[in-house]
Scaffold this motif. Structure first.
Motif, PDB file in Angstrom:
ATOM      1  N   ALA A   1       0.927  -1.189  -0.161  1.00  0.00           N
ATOM      2  CA  ALA A   1      -0.042  -0.013   0.045  1.00  0.00           C
ATOM      3  C   ALA A   1       1.232   1.777   0.158  1.00  0.00           C
ATOM      4  CB  ALA A   1      -0.947   0.033   1.133  1.00  0.00           C
ATOM      5  N   PRO A   2       0.469   2.211  -0.373  1.00  0.00           N
ATOM      6  CA  PRO A   2       1.485   3.310  -0.637  1.00  0.00           C
ATOM      7  C   PRO A   2       1.499   4.143   1.244  1.00  0.00           C
ATOM      8  CG  PRO A   2      -1.603   3.798  -1.311  1.00  0.00           C
ATOM      9  CD  PRO A   2      -1.019   2.451  -1.129  1.00  0.00           C
ATOM     10  N   LYS A   3       2.658   4.841   1.536  1.00  0.00           N
ATOM     11  CA  LYS A   3       2.643   5.031   2.875  1.00  0.00           C
ATOM     12  C   LYS A   3       2.119   7.145   2.761  1.00  0.00           C
ATOM     13  CE  LYS A   3       3.749   0.918   4.063  1.00  0.00           C
ATOM     14  NZ  LYS A   3       3.577   0.261   2.222  1.00  0.00           N
ATOM     15  N   SER A   4       2.156   6.570   4.626  1.00  0.00           N
ATOM     16  CA  SER A   4       1.957   8.351   4.750  1.00  0.00           C
ATOM     17  C   SER A   4       1.775   8.283   6.197  1.00  0.00           C
ATOM     18  CB  SER A   4       0.617   8.407   4.125  1.00  0.00           C
ATOM     19  OG  SER A   4       0.802  10.655   5.321  1.00  0.00           O
ATOM     20  N   ASN A   5       2.986   8.697   6.964  1.00  0.00           N
ATOM     21  CA  ASN A   5       2.663   8.914   8.606  1.00  0.00           C
ATOM     22  C   ASN A   5       2.510  10.237   8.703  1.00  0.00           C
ATOM     23  OD1 ASN A   5       4.834  10.329   7.684  1.00  0.00           O
ATOM     24  ND2 ASN A   5       5.995   9.868   9.479  1.00  0.00           N
ATOM     25  N   SER A   6       1.437  11.016   7.727  1.00  0.00           N
ATOM     26  CA  SER A   6       0.654  12.111   8.572  1.00  0.00           C
ATOM     27  C   SER A   6      -0.422  11.640   9.053  1.00  0.00           C
ATOM     28  CB  SER A   6      -1.039  12.873   7.454  1.00  0.00           C
ATOM     29  OG  SER A   6      -0.992  11.791   6.633  1.00  0.00           O
ATOM     30  N   VAL A   7      -1.359  10.923   9.527  1.00  0.00           N
ATOM     31  CA  VAL A   7      -1.949  10.834  10.453  1.00  0.00           C
ATOM     32  C   VAL A   7      -1.146  10.966  12.437  1.00  0.00           C
ATOM     33  CG1 VAL A   7      -3.506   9.083  12.163  1.00  0.00           C
ATOM     34  CG2 VAL A   7      -3.920   9.605   9.937  1.00  0.00           C
ATOM     35  N   VAL A   8      -0.094  10.107  12.165  1.00  0.00           N
ATOM     36  CA  VAL A   8       0.891  10.247  13.670  1.00  0.00           C
ATOM     37  C   VAL A   8       1.099  11.381  13.717  1.00  0.00           C
ATOM     38  CG1 VAL A   8       3.183   8.926  14.520  1.00  0.00           C
ATOM     39  CG2 VAL A   8       1.507   8.667  12.880  1.00  0.00           C
ATOM     40  N   ILE A   9       1.690  12.389  13.040  1.00  0.00           N
ATOM     41  CA  ILE A   9       1.923  13.661  12.855  1.00  0.00           C
ATOM     42  C   ILE A   9       0.748  14.776  13.055  1.00  0.00           C
ATOM     43  CG2 ILE A   9       3.182  15.962  12.067  1.00  0.00           C
ATOM     44  CD1 ILE A   9       4.673  13.518   9.684  1.00  0.00           C
ATOM     45  N   ALA A  10       0.008  14.368  12.401  1.00  0.00           N
ATOM     46  CA  ALA A  10      -1.474  15.211  12.977  1.00  0.00           C
ATOM     47  C   ALA A  10      -1.580  15.062  14.574  1.00  0.00           C
ATOM     48  CB  ALA A  10      -2.671  14.495  12.048  1.00  0.00           C
ATOM     49  N   VAL A  11      -2.307  13.488  15.135  1.00  0.00           N
ATOM     50  CA  VAL A  11      -2.450  13.652  16.128  1.00  0.00           C
ATOM     51  C   VAL A  11      -0.978  14.343  17.059  1.00  0.00           C
ATOM     52  CG1 VAL A  11      -2.046  11.022  16.253  1.00  0.00           C
ATOM     53  CG2 VAL A  11      -3.877  12.367  18.025  1.00  0.00           C
ATOM     54  N   ASP A  12      -0.420  13.374  17.042  1.00  0.00           N
ATOM     55  CA  ASP A  12       0.548  14.539  17.963  1.00  0.00           C
ATOM     56  C   ASP A  12       0.721  15.934  18.421  1.00  0.00           C
ATOM     57  OD1 ASP A  12       1.356  11.496  18.659  1.00  0.00           O
ATOM     58  OD2 ASP A  12       3.398  11.410  17.556  1.00  0.00           O
ATOM     59  N   GLN A  13       0.963  16.272  16.903  1.00  0.00           N
ATOM     60  CA  GLN A  13       0.692  18.154  17.489  1.00  0.00           C
ATOM     61  C   GLN A  13      -0.229  18.269  17.936  1.00  0.00           C
ATOM     62  OE1 GLN A  13       1.808  19.375  13.032  1.00  0.00           O
ATOM     63  NE2 GLN A  13       1.237  21.482  13.853  1.00  0.00           N
ATOM     64  N   ALA A  14      -1.258  17.818  17.795  1.00  0.00           N
ATOM     65  CA  ALA A  14      -2.675  18.738  18.476  1.00  0.00           C
ATOM     66  C   ALA A  14      -2.193  18.270  19.914  1.00  0.00           C
ATOM     67  CB  ALA A  14      -4.106  17.472  17.785  1.00  0.00           C
ATOM     68  N   LEU A  15      -2.238  16.863  20.648  1.00  0.00           N
ATOM     69  CA  LEU A  15      -1.983  16.855  21.517  1.00  0.00           C
ATOM     70  C   LEU A  15      -0.900  17.333  21.680  1.00  0.00           C
ATOM     71  CD1 LEU A  15      -1.815  12.435  21.586  1.00  0.00           C
ATOM     72  CD2 LEU A  15      -3.789  14.284  22.749  1.00  0.00           C
ATOM     73  N   LYS A  16       0.094  17.888  21.625  1.00  0.00           N
ATOM     74  CA  LYS A  16       1.434  18.992  21.708  1.00  0.00           C
ATOM     75  C   LYS A  16       0.881  20.324  22.164  1.00  0.00           C
ATOM     76  CE  LYS A  16       6.189  20.555  21.222  1.00  0.00           C
ATOM     77  NZ  LYS A  16       6.883  19.914  20.413  1.00  0.00           N
ATOM     78  N   THR A  17       0.048  20.319  21.492  1.00  0.00           N
ATOM     79  CA  THR A  17      -1.184  21.920  20.886  1.00  0.00           C
ATOM     80  C   THR A  17      -1.483  21.932  22.508  1.00  0.00           C
ATOM     81  OG1 THR A  17      -0.479  22.071  18.864  1.00  0.00           O
ATOM     82  CG2 THR A  17      -2.549  23.776  20.073  1.00  0.00           C
ATOM     83  N   VAL A  18      -2.257  21.133  22.646  1.00  0.00           N
ATOM     84  CA  VAL A  18      -3.493  20.696  23.766  1.00  0.00           C
ATOM     85  C   VAL A  18      -2.886  20.738  24.901  1.00  0.00           C
ATOM     86  CG1 VAL A  18      -5.252  19.432  25.365  1.00  0.00           C
ATOM     87  CG2 VAL A  18      -5.181  19.639  22.391  1.00  0.00           C
ATOM     88  N   GLU A  19      -1.841  20.021  25.205  1.00  0.00           N
ATOM     89  CA  GLU A  19      -0.402  20.508  26.118  1.00  0.00           C
ATOM     90  C   GLU A  19      -0.150  21.465  26.615  1.00  0.00           C
ATOM     91  OE1 GLU A  19       3.260  18.073  28.062  1.00  0.00           O
ATOM     92  OE2 GLU A  19       2.353  17.332  26.508  1.00  0.00           O
ATOM     93  N   ASN A  20       0.018  21.691  25.519  1.00  0.00           N
ATOM     94  CA  ASN A  20       1.051  23.618  25.629  1.00  0.00           C
ATOM     95  C   ASN A  20       0.584  25.168  25.611  1.00  0.00           C
ATOM     96  OD1 ASN A  20       3.428  22.057  26.142  1.00  0.00           O
ATOM     97  ND2 ASN A  20       3.879  22.194  23.818  1.00  0.00           N
TER      98      ASN A  20
END
Length: 439
Positions: free
Chosen positions: A343-362
């Motif tokens: 399958a084609p590969k993309s890790n955009s979901v990981v980056i998106a959710v981790d950035q959202a979590l970091k934003t909520v934290e900070n």
């Protein structure tokens, strides 16, 4: 018997792997990366200036053998213990004896601890002062990753040397030596066909002990011919070996190395490699649920929105495992592996959710904007909840420009789709919406 008792080791009843144990560095086979000419460890052993070391590697690669060589070459007092049978009291007694030897006789003590990872924290702590002060030189042997299993304080006072599985050439050299040496099978009239010897080498899988013990079993169970020669051919070698040994400890470090190789093969879009590592785990009776769980994670983490069906394929494999069981489920699991690997590969979901979590934290958690608040209860409209909300399905393309984030994070963009697979379409759609917002 004492593991390093020279007289006992050479008795005829000892296993071939024990009888063939070398007594010098010149006789030692393999591990050229740490024991080759000019290497620091080789020089330290040869000049008898060894410091504390941890020997780390799979079974049968020469950890105990190397300790035996050191025991035969050092001028110090060599003591060996097994972590499985040695308690704190015995270790403390050994520390006192080592201190007295150094103080009164100027002798150093070299302590070999087999399976050092089995020493608990208290036992390992007992060794620390003596190692720190130089009262004894520690040689620890372990099949587990010492960085996980040995105290950090003890590791910091020791050099770590990783011993690797022996090469086929190393094993061939050992086999020929065993067949010709009087210490081994040289006093017996025996011969091996090339394909029989090659099979034994392959079955040994880099393990010298497996090779020598299987070789001895094949020779001893072969009936001599009319000339008195024991001829070992391929069928005899296959029967002696029975099944290839795959080094895999489900509770140890190698377990994580194999699953790591499996995941990296999936991520690298190599279905053949992924199937190979999967087969290694199946052969070693790995828990199939563990494998399928990793498939679920990988499908979301490394394929993601580039092909959302990958997660469904992993879920189908998990469903098949529960309803079919093994070995039937090996097929749908393999199908999911092939699908996910290709399958084609993309890790955009990981980056998106981790950035959202970091934003909520900070950032400060501002109240939900009024137009987004729940209005499905009496009195909600009096509070202004839901007022101004625009229902997207009432607008062209089922989209309407409005804000969905609090004021302090309004311009944040967490999800950034790639150009891979289905995400290319998603990216074009989000760009279209973004242009509408600008207008």
């Amino acid at each position: 018997m004492d593991l390093f008792d020279h007289s006992e080791l050479k008795e005829k009843h000892a296993p071939l792997a024990v009888r063939m144990r070398p007594e010098s560095l010149e006789q030692y086979v393999g591990q050229e990366h740490i024991l080759g000419e000019g290497k620091l460890l080789r020089r330290a052993i040869a000049e008898d200036i060894l410091r504390s070391i941890i020997l780390y590697g799979p079974p049968g690669v020469g950890k105990t053998t190397l300790a035996y060589v050191i025991s035969q070459t050092t001028k110090g007092v060599f003591v060996d213990v097994s972590a499985t049978t040695t308690g704190v009291a015995e270790l403390k007694k050994l520390m006192v004896q080592a201190r007295e030897r150094r103080a009164y006789y100027g002798q150093r003590t070299i302590l070999f601890v087999d399976e050092i990872q089995r020493l608990n924290k208290g036992q390992q702590d007992v060794l620390l002062p003596a190692v720190e002060l130089g009262d004894l030189i520690l040689i620890g042997a372990t099949t587990e990753n010492p960085y996980f299993e040995v105290n950090a304080a003890l590791l910091s006072r020791s050099q770590i040397y990783e011993l690797k599985p022996l090469t086929d050439q190393d094993l061939l050299s050992l086999a020929h030596l065993a067949l010709t040496s009087p210490q081994g099978l040289g006093t017996m009239a025996c011969s091996l066909t090339p394909d029989a010897l090659q099979h034994l080498v392959q079955v040994a899988n880099g393990d010298a002990r497996v090779l020598l013990n299987t070789l001895e079993f094949a020779v001893l169970t072969t009936i001599p011919n009319a000339e008195g020669v024991r001829e070992v051919d391929l069928p005899v070698a296959e029967e002696a070996a029975q099944a290839q040994r795959i080094r895999y400890d489900k509770s140890g470090d190698h377990h994580y190395d194999v699953i790591s190789a499996f995941i990296k093969s999936l991520r690298g879009s190599d279905p053949d490699a992924a199937l190979y590592w999967y087969a290694r785990m199946v052969y070693a009776n790995e828990d199939p649920r563990f494998i399928v769980r990793r498939l679920l994670v990988h499908a979301a983490e490394d394929v993601g929105m580039a092909d959302p069906n990958a997660l469904l394929m992993a879920q189908a494999a998990a469903f098949a495992l529960e309803w079919l069981g093994m070995p039937e489920a090996r097929i749908p699991i393999a199908q999911a592996i092939i699908y996910i690997a290709t399958a084609p590969k993309s890790n955009s979901v990981v980056i998106a959710v981790d950035q959202a979590l970091k934003t909520v934290e900070n950032t400060r958690a501002e109240p939900v904007p009024n137009h987004l608040r729940d209005s499905h209860y009496a009195g909600a409209t009096k509070l202004g909840h839901g007022l101004g909300y625009r229902y997207p399905h009432d607008y062209p393309h089922h989209y309407v420009v409005q804000d969905y984030l609090p004021e302090n994070v309004r311009n944040q963009q967490f999800y950034r789709p790639s150009d891979q697979g289905r995400e290319k379409i998603i990216k074009e759609r989000l760009e279209y919406f973004a242009n509408l917002k600008k207008k």
